[in-house]
Design an enzyme around this catalytic site. Structure first.
Site, mmCIF file in Angstrom:
data_model
loop_
_atom_site.group_PDB
_atom_site.id
_atom_site.type_symbol
_atom_site.label_atom_id
_atom_site.label_comp_id
_atom_site.label_asym_id
_atom_site.label_seq_id
_atom_site.Cartn_x
_atom_site.Cartn_y
_atom_site.Cartn_z
ATOM 1 N N LYS A 1 -19.117 44.048 -1.974
ATOM 2 C CA LYS A 1 -18.462 43.868 -3.276
ATOM 3 C C LYS A 1 -19.428 43.402 -4.362
ATOM 4 O O LYS A 1 -19.271 43.711 -5.539
ATOM 5 C CB LYS A 1 -17.298 42.892 -3.155
ATOM 6 C CG LYS A 1 -16.100 43.510 -2.468
ATOM 7 C CD LYS A 1 -14.838 42.695 -2.705
ATOM 8 C CE LYS A 1 -13.618 43.413 -2.164
ATOM 9 N NZ LYS A 1 -13.569 43.433 -0.687
ATOM 10 N N GLU B 1 -8.904 39.651 -10.765
ATOM 11 C CA GLU B 1 -7.789 39.279 -9.902
ATOM 12 C C GLU B 1 -8.266 39.445 -8.481
ATOM 13 O O GLU B 1 -9.180 40.225 -8.196
ATOM 14 C CB GLU B 1 -6.556 40.139 -10.178
ATOM 15 C CG GLU B 1 -6.409 41.363 -9.316
ATOM 16 C CD GLU B 1 -7.295 42.526 -9.735
ATOM 17 O OE1 GLU B 1 -7.858 42.485 -10.856
ATOM 18 O OE2 GLU B 1 -7.437 43.461 -8.937
ATOM 19 N N SER C 1 -19.101 47.276 6.095
ATOM 20 C CA SER C 1 -18.910 46.767 4.735
ATOM 21 C C SER C 1 -19.051 45.258 4.600
ATOM 22 O O SER C 1 -19.398 44.759 3.539
ATOM 23 C CB SER C 1 -17.545 47.216 4.205
ATOM 24 O OG SER C 1 -16.513 46.813 5.090
HETATM 25 C C1 LIG Z 1 -12.724 44.181 0.062
HETATM 26 C C2 LIG Z 1 -13.309 44.699 1.305
HETATM 27 C C3 LIG Z 1 -13.053 46.010 1.757
HETATM 28 C C4 LIG Z 1 -12.087 46.936 1.090
HETATM 29 O O1 LIG Z 1 -12.408 47.307 -0.208
HETATM 30 P P1 LIG Z 1 -12.937 48.747 -0.598
HETATM 31 O O2 LIG Z 1 -12.895 48.754 -2.073
HETATM 32 O O3 LIG Z 1 -12.004 49.752 0.015
HETATM 33 O O4 LIG Z 1 -14.305 48.893 -0.063
HETATM 34 C C5 LIG Z 1 -13.709 46.470 2.899
HETATM 35 N N1 LIG Z 1 -14.560 45.664 3.583
HETATM 36 C C6 LIG Z 1 -14.810 44.391 3.189
HETATM 37 C C7 LIG Z 1 -15.758 43.575 4.001
HETATM 38 C C8 LIG Z 1 -14.203 43.877 2.039
HETATM 39 O O5 LIG Z 1 -14.466 42.614 1.668
#
Ligand SMILES: *Cc1c(COP(=O)(O)O)cnc(C)c1O
Length: 393
Positions: free
Chosen positions: A89, A111, A377
């Site tokens: 993020k 938000e 992610s």
């Molecule tokens: C917020 C988050 C997501 C989901 O958000 P996307 O916008 O779909 O990428 C996925 N993995 C993690 C670790 C997150 O913090």
């Protein structure tokens, strides 16, 4: 077929900017400037430098040997979990804070649901010394206490949304109301590849550093830039959009999305937006959306707070509708098992969101020579309590 955004802000039939009249000047100011800023050398230099020295990029592309052996294919993990703040993020919030500075904004609003985007926003506001207000549903404030504490330590003001279900959509309403009331000095940082145009495209471009790096990293390791597949979990779709971006129009590379099936796609407790959704308007854009027959948004459910969203970014609706992307959904159980498997096989505890992408092996058998790049992610530290409760650790 082209899978990039068109000059009207649409991916096929999805996207656009469906906003209250009073927000038009803010969104228009952003639309007219974002690409111009992003193409300036000084902007690119500052963005790159911060990604390198502050976030810790490039994130490694790691060949997961034992996981590969287990599933009889070649698996690489793109290690967004190693970024500062523990997920992808921050790539986007760094980009947007630079845009906000260029626009002369003195105040940031955001938000947040689970608090991950709130923390990433509070982080870059501290970095730049800019005032930060994060709206969060009162219920989410209670259940995400550690992230609330992080935001406060970082100097952000966390304002509770007290209306409706007191969760993410109510926090979004409060943020929009704030922006309408403070159009001149405030920028609204949206955290996923959603929202009115130009947000989905802007967020996607900031996150596209993920696939930009995969290309040269894979070339160095395998002698080719193109994997056979790129795989990512989808909440709103920002880590996925960044992982796919440089491969969107390259048919040699298969695009795979994994959504959250919760307790099961047809259980009434899921967030499998593509499987269950119909076209509607959410968060200012036209996209696939979970809704009742008369158009009320359905409450989503997933064990993973970051995938617990009733819509999906317009790019992904387009990839789904055109068949360019293969869409799957993983249940809570499949994701939790995949998270445990990665921990034991590779010594990496993933975020539960990312564990959904790892559950792809429950749904698809790859060939032994396929190169499969999975977006990891985020890291699992934030989810420890969930893992403890689930596995009775
Ligand atoms: C917020 C988050 C997501 C989901 O958000 P996307 O916008 O779909 O990428 C996925 N993995 C993690 C670790 C997150 O913090």
């Amino acid at each position: 077929m082209n899978y990039n955004i068109d000059n009207k802000g649409y991916y096929g039939e999805f996207g656009g900017a469906f906003i209250p009249e009073m927000l038009y000047p803010n969104v228009e100011e952003l639309r007219l400037n974002y690409l111009k800023f992003m193409e300036e050398d000084s902007f690119k230099d500052e963005f790159k430098q911060l990604l390198k020295d502050y976030v810790g990029r490039p994130s490694p592309l790691y060949f997961a040997k034992r996981l590969s052996k287990k599933h009889n294919t070649k698996v690489y993990l793109k290690r967004e979990d190693l970024n500062h703040t523990g997920a992808h993020k921050v790539n986007n919030t760094i980009g947007q804070i630079l845009v906000a500075k260029k626009l002369g904004k003195k105040r940031i609003i955001a938000e947040t649901g689970a608090g991950q985007h709130g923390v990433a926003t509070a982080t870059v506001c501290a970095l730049m010394g800019i005032k930060c207000v994060v709206y969060m549903g009162e219920i989410d404030i209670a259940r995400q206490a550690p992230n609330v504490a992080r935001m406060k330590m970082l100097g952000a003001e966390v304002k509770p949304a007290l209306s409706g279900s007191k969760t993410l959509k109510d926090a979004t309403n409060e943020a929009i109301r704030d922006w309408i009331n403070n159009p001149l000095d405030t920028h609204y940082i949206i955290g996923s590849a959603i929202g009115p145009h130009p947000y989905p495209d802007m967020v996607t471009r900031f996150q596209s550093v993920i696939s930009e790096e995969i290309k040269w990293q894979l070339k160095a390791k395998e002698g080719r830039e193109d994997p056979d597949y790129v795989v990512a979990c989808i909440g709103g779709g920002s880590n996925a959009a960044g992982t796919y971006y440089h491969y969107l129009n390259n048919k040699n590379v298969g695009i795979i999305a994994v959504e959250a099936a919760g307790l099961g796609v047809n259980s009434g407790k899921s967030a499998a937006t593509s499987a269950l959704g119909k076209v509607g308007i959410i968060h200012g854009c036209k996209t696939q959306l979970m809704q009742t027959a008369d158009g009320q948004i359905t409450e989503p459910y997933s064990i993973s707070a970051g995938l617990d969203y009733p819509g999906v970014g317009p790019l992904h609706s387009h990839l789904y509708k055109t068949g360019r992307g293969e869409f799957y959904s993983a249940t809570d159980k499949q994701a939790m098992q995949a998270g445990l498997e990665l921990s034991k096989l590779e010594g990496i505890i993933p975020a539960i969101e990312s564990a959904h992408a790892l559950a792809i092996f429950e749904h698809k058998q790859f060939k032994p020579n396929d190169i499969v790049v999975i977006s990891l992610s985020g890291r699992g530290d934030k989810d420890l309590q969930n893992y403890i409760d689930y596995f009775k650790l």
